[in-house]
Design a protein around this motif. Structure first.
Motif, short mmCIF file in Angstrom:
data_model
loop_
_atom_site.label_atom_id
_atom_site.label_comp_id
_atom_site.label_asym_id
_atom_site.label_seq_id
_atom_site.Cartn_x
_atom_site.Cartn_y
_atom_site.Cartn_z
N ALA A 226 40.65 -12.18 59.95
CA ALA A 226 41.84 -12.60 59.22
C ALA A 226 42.75 -13.26 60.25
O ALA A 226 43.38 -12.60 61.07
N VAL A 227 42.78 -14.57 60.24
CA VAL A 227 43.40 -15.35 61.31
C VAL A 227 44.80 -15.79 60.91
O VAL A 227 44.99 -16.43 59.86
N GLY A 228 45.74 -15.46 61.78
CA GLY A 228 47.10 -15.95 61.61
C GLY A 228 47.47 -16.96 62.67
O GLY A 228 48.14 -17.96 62.38
N ASP A 229 47.02 -16.72 63.92
CA ASP A 229 47.46 -17.57 65.03
C ASP A 229 46.37 -17.66 66.09
O ASP A 229 46.33 -16.87 67.04
N VAL A 230 45.49 -18.63 65.92
CA VAL A 230 44.44 -18.94 66.89
C VAL A 230 44.49 -20.43 67.16
O VAL A 230 44.47 -21.24 66.23
N ASP A 231 44.59 -20.80 68.44
CA ASP A 231 44.65 -22.21 68.81
C ASP A 231 43.45 -22.97 68.25
O ASP A 231 42.30 -22.56 68.45
N GLY A 232 43.72 -24.05 67.53
CA GLY A 232 42.66 -24.91 67.03
C GLY A 232 41.98 -24.42 65.77
O GLY A 232 40.96 -25.00 65.37
N LEU A 233 42.54 -23.39 65.12
CA LEU A 233 41.92 -22.86 63.91
C LEU A 233 43.01 -22.61 62.88
O LEU A 233 44.01 -21.97 63.17
N GLU A 234 42.81 -23.12 61.68
CA GLU A 234 43.80 -22.93 60.63
C GLU A 234 43.86 -21.46 60.21
O GLU A 234 42.85 -20.76 60.20
N PRO A 235 45.05 -20.97 59.85
CA PRO A 235 45.13 -19.62 59.30
C PRO A 235 44.22 -19.49 58.08
O PRO A 235 44.07 -20.44 57.30
N GLY A 236 43.62 -18.33 57.94
CA GLY A 236 42.72 -18.10 56.82
C GLY A 236 41.83 -16.90 57.07
O GLY A 236 41.99 -16.18 58.06
N VAL A 237 40.89 -16.71 56.17
CA VAL A 237 39.91 -15.64 56.29
C VAL A 237 38.56 -16.27 56.60
O VAL A 237 38.13 -17.21 55.91
N TYR A 238 37.92 -15.77 57.63
CA TYR A 238 36.66 -16.32 58.10
C TYR A 238 35.61 -15.22 58.20
O TYR A 238 35.90 -14.12 58.66
N ARG A 239 34.39 -15.56 57.79
CA ARG A 239 33.26 -14.65 57.93
C ARG A 239 32.42 -15.10 59.12
O ARG A 239 32.08 -16.29 59.23
N TYR A 240 32.08 -14.15 60.00
CA TYR A 240 31.25 -14.47 61.16
C TYR A 240 29.79 -14.53 60.72
O TYR A 240 29.29 -13.60 60.08
N LEU A 241 29.13 -15.61 61.09
CA LEU A 241 27.71 -15.79 60.79
C LEU A 241 26.95 -15.66 62.10
O LEU A 241 26.89 -16.59 62.91
N ALA A 242 26.39 -14.48 62.31
CA ALA A 242 25.79 -14.15 63.61
C ALA A 242 24.63 -15.08 63.96
O ALA A 242 24.47 -15.46 65.12
N ALA A 243 23.83 -15.45 62.98
CA ALA A 243 22.62 -16.23 63.26
C ALA A 243 22.93 -17.54 63.98
O ALA A 243 22.18 -17.96 64.86
N GLY A 244 24.03 -18.18 63.62
CA GLY A 244 24.39 -19.44 64.25
C GLY A 244 25.59 -19.35 65.17
O GLY A 244 26.02 -20.36 65.72
N HIS A 245 26.15 -18.13 65.32
CA HIS A 245 27.38 -17.93 66.10
C HIS A 245 28.44 -18.93 65.63
O HIS A 245 28.98 -19.72 66.40
#
Length: 201
Positions: free
Chosen positions: A77-96
């Motif tokens: 759940a991203v609020g403040d990461v350089d270069g990434l819009e705020p939002g909800v992201y799912r990690y996909l391990a197979a492709g990192h």
């Protein structure tokens, strides 16, 4: 960083560091207050890899899983990461990489669902470990519930130790309203939240 519709390629994870495991263990503490400063995309990528990243061509991950059934899902759940819009992201391990599954900063809604714990609102990123129990129960029956919870603990500790090694702080949170978390993150009915892990400087 390549972006394909809702798919975001992450910087590669490092497999070496400047701190010993013993030093990292010694310095790990629960941190509930964070500076008003973003994480870098590389830090986010490293933390995600620590929690559920691949470590073997056969699909094995950083955290052990009963029968390699891998019931866990890892979201940011991203609020403040350089270069990434705020939002909800799912990690996909197979492709990192990441799949964007929700727009807008979700932290205030998560904060309310987590009984107004300030760390959830104040961290630039809140990691969420959820589980699809059936992946493990299909093989092990009801005993699989225990295995899923053990695995979640392994993954959470990996994230917390990785945070220390990156000079960051973290805290694990288990007090929240499950149904609200599911709604905020748009989780399927069979995907159950187990941990919130706010991380920041």
């Amino acid at each position: 960083m390549a972006e394909d519709a809702h798919r975001i390629e992450l910087p590669p994870a490092r497999t070496d560091g400047s701190q010993s495991l013993e030093s990292t263990l010694d310095r790990r503490r629960s941190v509930r207050s964070f500076a008003d400063a973003p994480l870098t995309l590389s830090q986010l990528a490293q933390l995600l890899w620590a929690g559920q990243g691949l470590t073997d061509r056969r699909g094995y991950r950083t955290a052990p899983s009963a029968g390699a059934t891998y019931p866990l899902e890892l979201l940011a759940a991203v609020g403040d990461v350089d270069g990434l819009e705020p939002g909800v992201y799912r990690y996909l391990a197979a492709g990192h990489d990441l799949e964007k599954i929700g727009k807008g900063d979700p932290r205030q809604e998560l904060h309310h669902a987590a009984l107004n714990q300030s760390a959830v609102a104040g961290a630039p990123v809140v990691f969420v470990i959820s589980a699809v129990y059936e992946r493990t129960l299909a093989r092990y029956g009801e005993r699989g519930i225990r295995y899923v919870h053990m695995e979640a603990g392994h993954a959470a500790q990996n994230i917390c130790l990785q945070a220390v090694s990156l000079g960051l702080g973290s805290v694990v949170i288990g007090a929240f309203r499950d149904r609200q978390i599911q709604q905020v993150l748009s989780l399927a009915e069979d995907e159950h939240p187990l941990y919130l892990i706010p991380v920041g400087r």
